[in-house]
Design a protein around this motif. Structure first.
Motif, mmCIF file in Angstrom:
data_model
loop_
_atom_site.group_PDB
_atom_site.id
_atom_site.type_symbol
_atom_site.label_atom_id
_atom_site.label_comp_id
_atom_site.label_asym_id
_atom_site.label_seq_id
_atom_site.Cartn_x
_atom_site.Cartn_y
_atom_site.Cartn_z
ATOM 1 N N UNK A 1 -0.803 -5.912 34.205
ATOM 2 C CA UNK A 1 -0.014 -7.126 33.966
ATOM 3 C C UNK A 1 -0.328 -7.700 32.593
ATOM 4 N N UNK A 2 -1.638 -7.837 32.316
ATOM 5 C CA UNK A 2 -2.070 -8.414 31.041
ATOM 6 C C UNK A 2 -1.579 -7.548 29.879
ATOM 7 N N UNK A 3 -1.744 -6.230 30.000
ATOM 8 C CA UNK A 3 -1.361 -5.351 28.896
ATOM 9 C C UNK A 3 0.136 -5.393 28.633
ATOM 10 N N UNK A 4 0.929 -5.499 29.685
ATOM 11 C CA UNK A 4 2.375 -5.547 29.490
ATOM 12 C C UNK A 4 2.765 -6.816 28.752
ATOM 13 N N UNK A 5 2.332 -7.968 29.249
ATOM 14 C CA UNK A 5 2.834 -9.212 28.678
ATOM 15 C C UNK A 5 2.192 -9.565 27.337
ATOM 16 N N UNK A 6 1.032 -8.957 27.059
ATOM 17 C CA UNK A 6 0.398 -9.209 25.779
ATOM 18 C C UNK A 6 1.113 -8.457 24.667
ATOM 19 N N UNK B 1 -0.563 -5.626 14.689
ATOM 20 C CA UNK B 1 0.154 -5.641 15.962
ATOM 21 C C UNK B 1 0.815 -6.994 16.185
ATOM 22 N N UNK B 2 0.079 -8.069 15.853
ATOM 23 C CA UNK B 2 0.675 -9.398 15.955
ATOM 24 C C UNK B 2 1.902 -9.492 15.052
ATOM 25 N N UNK B 3 1.823 -8.842 13.886
ATOM 26 C CA UNK B 3 2.923 -8.895 12.938
ATOM 27 C C UNK B 3 4.155 -8.171 13.482
ATOM 28 N N UNK B 4 3.931 -7.035 14.155
ATOM 29 C CA UNK B 4 5.066 -6.314 14.740
ATOM 30 C C UNK B 4 5.773 -7.220 15.746
ATOM 31 N N UNK B 5 4.967 -7.919 16.553
ATOM 32 C CA UNK B 5 5.577 -8.822 17.534
ATOM 33 C C UNK B 5 6.254 -9.998 16.843
ATOM 34 N N UNK C 1 16.893 -5.537 27.389
ATOM 35 C CA UNK C 1 15.624 -6.104 26.930
ATOM 36 C C UNK C 1 14.452 -5.203 27.276
ATOM 37 N N UNK C 2 14.584 -4.484 28.393
ATOM 38 C CA UNK C 2 13.509 -3.556 28.744
ATOM 39 C C UNK C 2 13.363 -2.498 27.657
ATOM 40 N N UNK C 3 14.470 -1.923 27.219
ATOM 41 C CA UNK C 3 14.378 -0.867 26.204
ATOM 42 C C UNK C 3 13.934 -1.428 24.862
ATOM 43 N N UNK C 4 14.310 -2.673 24.592
ATOM 44 C CA UNK C 4 13.808 -3.308 23.364
ATOM 45 C C UNK C 4 12.291 -3.439 23.439
ATOM 46 N N UNK C 5 11.797 -3.867 24.628
ATOM 47 C CA UNK C 5 10.338 -3.998 24.788
ATOM 48 C C UNK C 5 9.674 -2.645 24.594
ATOM 49 N N UNK C 6 10.324 -1.583 25.104
ATOM 50 C CA UNK C 6 9.757 -0.241 24.933
ATOM 51 C C UNK C 6 9.696 0.118 23.442
ATOM 52 N N UNK C 7 10.752 -0.245 22.696
ATOM 53 C CA UNK C 7 10.743 0.030 21.251
ATOM 54 C C UNK C 7 9.570 -0.670 20.583
ATOM 55 N N UNK C 8 9.346 -1.941 20.925
ATOM 56 C CA UNK C 8 8.217 -2.657 20.335
ATOM 57 C C UNK C 8 6.902 -2.004 20.724
ATOM 58 N N UNK C 9 6.828 -1.579 21.992
ATOM 59 C CA UNK C 9 5.614 -0.936 22.470
ATOM 60 C C UNK C 9 5.345 0.340 21.677
ATOM 61 N N UNK D 1 1.927 0.741 19.756
ATOM 62 C CA UNK D 1 1.033 1.838 20.123
ATOM 63 C C UNK D 1 0.771 2.745 18.923
ATOM 64 N N UNK D 2 1.831 2.993 18.121
ATOM 65 C CA UNK D 2 1.637 3.805 16.918
ATOM 66 C C UNK D 2 0.637 3.135 15.985
ATOM 67 N N UNK D 3 0.819 1.809 15.802
ATOM 68 C CA UNK D 3 -0.095 1.079 14.912
ATOM 69 C C UNK D 3 -1.519 1.145 15.451
#
Lengths: 265, 216
Positions: free
Chosen positions: A65-70, B150-154, B187-195, B199-201
């Motif tokens: 949960x934490x890893x997803x929302x963070x 990572x904060x910057x990507x978000x 939005x799920x796929x957008x979140x996956x793109x950010x992930x 993760x790469x970073x």
């Protein structure tokens, strides 16, 4: 530069009630921040305790949960919650929001805004708390267990007071971030300070209707930025104060003569 | 799944825009952050206060407010700035304050003897900082720089979500959402793109850390 310092462009500050209008809106940001902070701290603590709990399913679930929302951008969370919340939730809030709340907090999107802030920040704070708790020597908890304290008592009286105190600086800097992030709810049309600033400048979608001076957005936003710098600087000063007081207190305890603390033989 | 496969082009375009935005802003942030960190550790008191003022300002201002200053704000003032430049500058300035703080702690971790040795060898103040202290400081703060990235990507999502006309991942997700009404999927796929990006970073900084980090 001439444009920036031209007194004509700052005239909006003293025109009609523009200043009061902005400050009132800034108060909305602070209110949202306080509500979200209290909730995020509480939820974050629960998540942190979950992430160090003994039963593996609880631990894994809390960590996931934490890893997803963070790792999701906060603005994405807020937008998603706002766009996907069912009509029933909107109706529920616009019908049952207590009347003493300011208009902005009775907005049908406020639950999405605060919900997003809490989801994201509680996950970040959970990581902070978890690190604080894990940084404590194992012996502390084992000693507490040896004294016959139950799990909850160990946490409440021994582990948390020490672990969380160490994490005050990291927590405060996250709270400052949260305070800044309250501006993001302007994107889902909640009337806080950025949105009010855009209303003053006539760029909030609706044409400027006031009878006063239409404010230049550059100057309005510099002023809004200043408000945040003052508020957040005060917050970080406060935390530094707490830290020095705390370290002084601990230092006195350490250097105090041990004899007086020794139990009677 | 259809939402992803039918709109793969949109998501890929958004991913590319976000990547370029973050990359360019990262360069701005590191360059400015290094200069400000140098100010903050300098011998002269006025220079130190200038650095302090910079950090306190850009660390405490919301990114959204900075974006309104750099894009519509400057344009109204007659500065011909485009969306890309404004977005990169705002995100870069905002992040540079964090980079400066991290680097300052890195400089503090380099032992005083290094600096003194450099000075006694006849290097000037700036040369000592540039050739001796900063290279070591960078190597101690690879981990924290990773978290900042990572904060910057978000944070880059805020650039796309505000008025700046950049079609980043989040913007594309909103486009897909309004075309398909599949809010959750978009939005799920957008979140996956950010992930994917974070993760790469993370992996990249882990690699750098393994190769270059000085552990203290």
């Amino acid at each position: 530069m001439g444009y920036l310092f031209d007194p004509d462009n700052w005239e909006w500050v003293v025109t009609e009630n523009n200043l009061g209008f902005l400050l009132e809106a800034f108060l909305i940001n602070l209110q949202i921040a306080v509500i979200a902070m209290v909730l995020a701290l509480a939820v974050g603590l629960v998540l942190a305790l979950g992430a160090i709990a003994r039963p593996a399913p609880v631990r894994l679930a809390a960590k996931a949960w934490v890893d997803v929302f963070r790792n999701i951008p906060l603005i994405l969370l807020i937008l998603y919650l706002a766009l996907s919340q069912p009509q029933s939730v909107r109706d529920f809030w616009s019908d049952s929001a207590p009347g003493f709340l300011p208009d902005a907090l009775r907005s049908e999107f406020i639950l999405a805004g605060i919900g997003g802030l809490v989801l994201y920040n509680s996950a970040v704070l959970a990581e902070v708390f978890r690190a604080g708790i894990l940084s404590l020597a194992r012996g502390q908890r084992e000693a507490a267990a040896a004294l016959g304290l139950s799990y909850l008592q160990q946490m409440r009286h021994v582990v948390l007071p020490q672990g969380l105190r160490r994490m005050v600086p990291a927590t405060v800097s996250q709270l400052i971030t949260l305070n800044k992030d309250t501006t993001l709810v302007s994107i889902i049309a909640i009337q806080e300070v950025v949105r009010s600033g855009r209303v003053l400048a006539g760029t909030a979608g609706n044409p400027f209707t006031g009878s006063g001076v239409a404010a230049p957005i550059l100057h309005v936003m510099i002023f809004v930025g200043l408000l945040f710098v003052i508020a957040n600087y005060a917050l970080s000063r406060l935390s530094r104060r707490l830290e020095t007081r705390e370290s002084r207190r601990i230092a006195t305890v350490r250097t105090a003569p041990r004899v007086s603390e020794a139990p009677p033989a | 799944m259809d939402v992803l496969t039918d709109n793969l082009d949109d998501f890929a375009a958004g991913l590319w825009v976000t990547t370029r935005l973050v990359g360019a802003a990262f360069l701005v942030a590191v360059v400015l952050g290094t200069l400000v960190a140098a100010l903050r550790v300098s011998e002269s008191r006025p220079l130190r206060s200038v650095g302090g003022l910079y950090v306190e300002t850009f660390r405490n201002v919301p990114l959204l407010v900075l974006l309104f200053i750099t894009f519509p704000g400057l344009r109204r003032g007659g500065v011909d700035i485009n969306a890309w430049t404004a977005g990169i500058i705002a995100l870069g300035l905002y992040t540079s304050a964090y980079v400066a703080e991290v680097l300052r702690s890195g400089v503090a971790a380099v032992s005083q003897g290094q600096r003194e040795a450099g000075l006694s060898l006849g290097f000037g103040q700036v040369a000592v900082l540039r050739r001796i202290v900063l290279p070591q400081a960078f190597r101690t703060v690879i981990g924290p720089l990773g978290s900042i990235t990572i904060a910057m990507i978000k944070n880059s999502a805020i650039v796309g979500a505000s008025i700046v006309a950049l079609d980043d991942i989040l913007k594309e997700a909103r486009v897909v959402n309004s075309a398909t009404f599949q809010t959750t999927e978009a939005f799920f796929w957008a979140a996956v793109c950010y992930l994917l990006l974070t993760l790469t970073a993370t992996a990249a900084f882990r690699g750098l850390e393994a190769r270059y980090a000085i552990r203290r």
